[in-house]
Design a protein around this motif. Sequence first.
Motif, PDB file in Angstrom:
ATOM      1  N   GLU A 139      23.464   0.932  11.935  1.00 12.63           N
ATOM      2  CA  GLU A 139      23.440   0.102  10.736  1.00 12.63           C
ATOM      3  C   GLU A 139      22.085   0.176  10.043  1.00 12.63           C
ATOM      4  N   SER A 140      21.019   0.253  10.819  1.00 11.15           N
ATOM      5  CA  SER A 140      19.681   0.305  10.215  1.00 11.15           C
ATOM      6  C   SER A 140      19.520   1.547   9.334  1.00 11.15           C
ATOM      7  N   TRP A 226      15.540   1.888  11.945  1.00  6.43           N
ATOM      8  CA  TRP A 226      14.956   2.771  10.944  1.00  6.43           C
ATOM      9  C   TRP A 226      15.137   2.148   9.556  1.00  6.43           C
ATOM     10  N   PHE A 227      14.034   1.692   8.948  1.00  4.47           N
ATOM     11  CA  PHE A 227      14.098   1.036   7.647  1.00  4.47           C
ATOM     12  C   PHE A 227      13.594   1.909   6.503  1.00  4.47           C
ATOM     13  N   ASP A 328       6.529  -4.649   4.017  1.00  6.53           N
ATOM     14  CA  ASP A 328       6.414  -3.768   2.857  1.00  6.53           C
ATOM     15  C   ASP A 328       5.892  -2.375   3.208  1.00  6.53           C
ATOM     16  N   SER A 329       5.577  -2.111   4.466  1.00  6.69           N
ATOM     17  CA  SER A 329       5.071  -0.784   4.830  1.00  6.69           C
ATOM     18  C   SER A 329       5.797  -0.163   6.016  1.00  6.69           C
ATOM     19  N   VAL A 330       6.443  -0.951   6.830  1.00  7.54           N
ATOM     20  CA  VAL A 330       6.989  -0.458   8.093  1.00  7.54           C
ATOM     21  C   VAL A 330       8.139   0.520   7.867  1.00  7.54           C
ATOM     22  N   CYS A 331       8.160   1.589   8.660  1.00  6.83           N
ATOM     23  CA  CYS A 331       9.256   2.570   8.633  1.00  6.83           C
ATOM     24  C   CYS A 331      10.257   2.298   9.753  1.00  6.83           C
ATOM     25  N   THR A 332       9.746   2.054  10.940  1.00  2.00           N
ATOM     26  CA  THR A 332      10.608   1.767  12.090  1.00  2.00           C
ATOM     27  C   THR A 332      10.096   0.519  12.796  1.00  2.00           C
ATOM     28  N   MET A 333      11.038  -0.212  13.406  1.00  2.00           N
ATOM     29  CA  MET A 333      10.686  -1.394  14.194  1.00  2.00           C
ATOM     30  C   MET A 333      11.365  -1.297  15.557  1.00  2.00           C
ATOM     31  N   HIS A 334      10.566  -1.408  16.601  1.00  2.00           N
ATOM     32  CA  HIS A 334      11.029  -1.226  17.969  1.00  2.00           C
ATOM     33  C   HIS A 334      11.153  -2.586  18.657  1.00  2.00           C
ATOM     34  N   ILE A 350      18.426 -10.603  14.031  1.00  2.00           N
ATOM     35  CA  ILE A 350      17.504 -11.367  13.171  1.00  2.00           C
ATOM     36  C   ILE A 350      16.630 -10.404  12.372  1.00  2.00           C
ATOM     37  N   LEU A 351      16.192  -9.336  13.018  1.00  2.00           N
ATOM     38  CA  LEU A 351      15.368  -8.314  12.360  1.00  2.00           C
ATOM     39  C   LEU A 351      16.100  -7.711  11.165  1.00  2.00           C
ATOM     40  N   LEU A 352      17.371  -7.355  11.350  1.00  2.00           N
ATOM     41  CA  LEU A 352      18.158  -6.778  10.266  1.00  2.00           C
ATOM     42  C   LEU A 352      18.369  -7.784   9.136  1.00  2.00           C
ATOM     43  N   ASP A 353      18.572  -9.038   9.498  1.00  2.00           N
ATOM     44  CA  ASP A 353      18.701 -10.084   8.466  1.00  2.00           C
ATOM     45  C   ASP A 353      17.397 -10.232   7.682  1.00  2.00           C
TER      46      ASP A 353
END
Length: 404
Positions: A139-140, A226-227, A328-334, A350-353
Amino acid sequence: MDSDCGRKSRQLSPELGGGGGGGGDYHYHHLNPNQRHLFFNHHLLKVVVLCAMVTLTSFMLYQASESPFQILRRSIYSSFSFSSHAYDSVCNSSSRNYNEELCLIRVLEKSAMTDKTVIITALNEAWIEPDSIFDLFLESFKIGNQTNFLIKHLLVVTLDQKAFRHCQQVLKLNCYFLKTEGVNFSVEAHFMTQDYLKMMWRRMDFLRHVLELGYNFVFTDADIMWFRNPFPHFYSDTNFQISCDRFWGNPIDLDNSPNGGFNYVKSTNQTIAFYKFWYESRELYPGIHDQDVLNMIKHSPVIKEIGLEIKFLDTAYFGGFCQPKELDSVCTMHANCCAGLDNKIHDIKILLDDWRKYLSLPEDVRKNRPPSWSVPQSCGPASFGQHKPRKKNVDARKILGNFL
């Protein structure tokens, strides 16, 4: 000591005035002095050009990041061409025509970008239930900024038969079944258990083989969202770069804390040798996983001898729960610094929300007053040693079983 060039100058054929027979000597001695001078200069020039070509070729092969044998191996593998029927045959693990190596070559070809880079993740049965972590991972890509196209370059390495069938028949992704005899990787492997360690090291050995086949890879754990497209933020001057739990500001500072869940590696002789060294080092440090072993060996003189420079990715772009940074800068969140699938799933939702809410804001607000993450909540240091095995969704498993 005679050089090759010196020997060449004395081994000219009779036609060129060499000592190959009496006829050549006779022809040379009957030339007048001017002709002899021209004759000598002409053949000396040929010898010099030949020696220069041999020297230049040897130097290029020595300096190349790939050995001639690696190039040969890659050219042999690339000569394979598969129809979809042939692919189904060699990649069907229950077929008598199943061929693990040919299947790997085929899925790498299908997944690769033009520069032979693939995005690799791992999947087992514990992660394929509906509303599980792998669904959130996919989904990300779909809701991220310029990330949806990257799914076609994703290679899913499945660790058991059910996950493989689910990947092929339900998800319809590029899938590969990594068999490991005598080990059950279908259930949730809890952090630092024997099954967990076997899974991590099996993965490590597989990634080495991908490099040997001539492919670059971005390895990503499935609990990494992956955002944004990360490729513009990779370093261009290194062959091995890895994310870290905590980044201290300098990408070559070996005191950064590496996290093996996300790395970008290019296929070179240096990275292949490094992965072999990393894998073999597990015997020097038994009972710990690949990430901790890397922490042990990152100062080793062997890495300098290999010629590899390790670079650490900035958590401003490659973030995680250990050290969350700005949206505003992050590409990926682990979902790192977290134990237990239920804890991870809770916080990743929660992260996706948070991301969706961020995207819904006016552009000027996103740039000037970006919100903060709402995580971690269930994750964090308290999750280690206190999490329970994930409750199996019995109804979902029954439904899923109808498809597998």
